[in-house]
Design a protein around this motif. Sequence first.
Motif, mmCIF file in Angstrom:
data_model
loop_
_atom_site.group_PDB
_atom_site.id
_atom_site.type_symbol
_atom_site.label_atom_id
_atom_site.label_comp_id
_atom_site.label_asym_id
_atom_site.label_seq_id
_atom_site.Cartn_x
_atom_site.Cartn_y
_atom_site.Cartn_z
ATOM 1 N N GLY A 56 -16.752 119.368 22.581
ATOM 2 C CA GLY A 56 -15.991 118.492 23.603
ATOM 3 C C GLY A 56 -16.987 117.777 24.335
ATOM 4 O O GLY A 56 -16.777 116.568 24.773
ATOM 5 N N TYR A 57 -17.930 118.456 25.196
ATOM 6 C CA TYR A 57 -18.909 117.771 25.991
ATOM 7 C C TYR A 57 -19.838 117.109 25.203
ATOM 8 O O TYR A 57 -20.402 115.806 25.680
ATOM 9 C CB TYR A 57 -19.473 119.034 26.794
ATOM 10 N N MET A 58 -20.295 117.563 24.034
ATOM 11 C CA MET A 58 -21.501 117.038 23.177
ATOM 12 C C MET A 58 -21.030 115.623 22.979
ATOM 13 O O MET A 58 -21.585 114.367 22.910
ATOM 14 C CB MET A 58 -21.944 117.652 22.052
ATOM 15 N N VAL A 59 -19.535 115.332 22.544
ATOM 16 C CA VAL A 59 -19.177 114.136 21.920
ATOM 17 C C VAL A 59 -18.874 113.023 22.746
ATOM 18 O O VAL A 59 -19.045 111.855 22.722
ATOM 19 C CB VAL A 59 -17.798 114.500 21.166
ATOM 20 N N VAL A 60 -18.920 113.486 24.302
ATOM 21 C CA VAL A 60 -18.788 112.321 25.252
ATOM 22 C C VAL A 60 -19.944 111.575 25.122
ATOM 23 O O VAL A 60 -19.748 110.370 25.677
ATOM 24 C CB VAL A 60 -18.245 113.350 26.676
ATOM 25 N N ARG A 61 -21.089 112.236 24.880
ATOM 26 C CA ARG A 61 -22.139 111.285 24.963
ATOM 27 C C ARG A 61 -22.156 110.216 24.045
ATOM 28 O O ARG A 61 -22.537 108.949 24.322
ATOM 29 C CB ARG A 61 -23.458 112.230 24.791
ATOM 30 N N ALA A 62 -21.520 110.290 22.767
ATOM 31 C CA ALA A 62 -21.249 109.164 21.914
ATOM 32 C C ALA A 62 -20.223 108.409 22.542
ATOM 33 O O ALA A 62 -20.261 107.171 22.258
ATOM 34 C CB ALA A 62 -20.893 109.921 20.501
ATOM 35 N N LEU A 63 -19.239 109.066 23.124
ATOM 36 C CA LEU A 63 -18.067 108.020 23.426
ATOM 37 C C LEU A 63 -18.530 107.173 24.503
ATOM 38 O O LEU A 63 -17.897 105.955 24.565
ATOM 39 C CB LEU A 63 -17.146 109.178 24.074
ATOM 40 N N LEU A 64 -19.352 107.661 25.499
ATOM 41 C CA LEU A 64 -20.105 106.620 26.554
ATOM 42 C C LEU A 64 -20.504 105.442 25.957
ATOM 43 O O LEU A 64 -20.566 104.203 26.307
ATOM 44 C CB LEU A 64 -21.113 107.303 27.365
ATOM 45 N N ILE A 65 -21.491 105.567 24.958
ATOM 46 C CA ILE A 65 -21.933 104.462 24.062
ATOM 47 C C ILE A 65 -20.863 103.555 23.598
ATOM 48 O O ILE A 65 -20.725 102.298 23.898
ATOM 49 C CB ILE A 65 -22.886 104.843 22.854
ATOM 50 N N LEU A 66 -19.846 104.162 22.869
ATOM 51 C CA LEU A 66 -18.598 103.485 22.394
ATOM 52 C C LEU A 66 -18.006 102.326 23.551
ATOM 53 O O LEU A 66 -17.546 101.407 23.201
ATOM 54 C CB LEU A 66 -17.525 104.358 21.686
ATOM 55 N N VAL A 67 -17.729 103.053 24.776
ATOM 56 C CA VAL A 67 -17.074 102.333 25.591
ATOM 57 C C VAL A 67 -18.241 101.326 26.151
ATOM 58 O O VAL A 67 -17.557 100.082 26.614
ATOM 59 C CB VAL A 67 -16.696 103.377 27.062
ATOM 60 N N ARG A 68 -19.220 101.527 26.171
ATOM 61 C CA ARG A 68 -20.320 100.432 26.938
ATOM 62 C C ARG A 68 -20.362 99.140 25.565
ATOM 63 O O ARG A 68 -20.380 98.115 25.992
ATOM 64 C CB ARG A 68 -21.554 100.986 26.730
ATOM 65 N N ALA A 156 -14.536 106.329 33.450
ATOM 66 C CA ALA A 156 -14.038 107.419 34.106
ATOM 67 C C ALA A 156 -13.309 108.554 33.431
ATOM 68 O O ALA A 156 -13.683 109.688 33.754
ATOM 69 C CB ALA A 156 -13.594 106.744 35.377
ATOM 70 N N ASP A 157 -12.287 107.934 32.675
ATOM 71 C CA ASP A 157 -11.452 108.761 31.888
ATOM 72 C C ASP A 157 -12.205 109.700 30.911
ATOM 73 O O ASP A 157 -11.794 110.869 30.706
ATOM 74 C CB ASP A 157 -10.415 107.967 31.177
ATOM 75 N N ILE A 158 -13.342 109.168 30.423
ATOM 76 C CA ILE A 158 -14.054 109.743 29.261
ATOM 77 C C ILE A 158 -14.945 110.916 30.016
ATOM 78 O O ILE A 158 -15.054 112.003 29.381
ATOM 79 C CB ILE A 158 -14.780 108.818 28.551
ATOM 80 N N TYR A 159 -15.581 110.604 31.264
ATOM 81 C CA TYR A 159 -16.189 111.908 31.918
ATOM 82 C C TYR A 159 -15.210 112.942 32.360
ATOM 83 O O TYR A 159 -15.733 113.803 32.249
ATOM 84 C CB TYR A 159 -16.773 111.236 33.108
ATOM 85 N N ARG A 160 -13.875 112.585 32.438
ATOM 86 C CA ARG A 160 -12.875 113.759 32.925
ATOM 87 C C ARG A 160 -12.501 114.387 31.335
ATOM 88 O O ARG A 160 -12.104 115.522 31.851
ATOM 89 C CB ARG A 160 -11.761 112.967 33.427
#
Length: 183
Positions: A56-68, A156-160
């Motif tokens: 769940g924490y690992m996938v956030v790194r990919a989600l950060l790219i998607l949001v950008r 910010a939501d993705i970081y939470r």
Amino acid sequence: MTSADPMDRQAVHNEYERTRQTFHRLLDAASKDDLARPTCGTKWTNEQLLWHMLFGYMVVRALLILVRVFGRLPRWVGKMFAQVLNAATPPFDLVNYLGPCGAVKVYGPRRMGAKFDRVIGSLQRHLTAESEADLARGMHYPVRWDPFFKDCMTLADIYRYPTQHFDFHHRQLTLGGNESPVS
């Protein structure tokens, strides 16, 4: 798609540290029998669920790219992308289930703990470096993929998100010789 709500970065850093310490405490206290025991409410063992919590924490790194990327595109593009992902929920669910089943054969508890530390450190560094404008940028998400995904989420939501995911699954663990979840 943006949000004007400021993010309490220190609160997120504190949550990450809390979950990092909890994860290590769970791993350190778990016997082989504990790790092999079924969880409450999932088809995974405790070890597989712990890996899923890490993921769940690992996938956030990919989600950060998607949001950008999608946060800079017209809203309809992100909405279509989320609809395509929602349509792909059945194969996603299968991969989401099988991933931890295979991953624990590669990642033992010691490696999971070290990986958790590295991922948390990376997320904390990225969060510290984010601008307020980037934290407010958002996109549409596939709400069928995870109960914590909302239709529109900001960076910010993705970081939470991963801490919500972690806390939810933490309650499903049956470590410590109990057949009931750990509180």
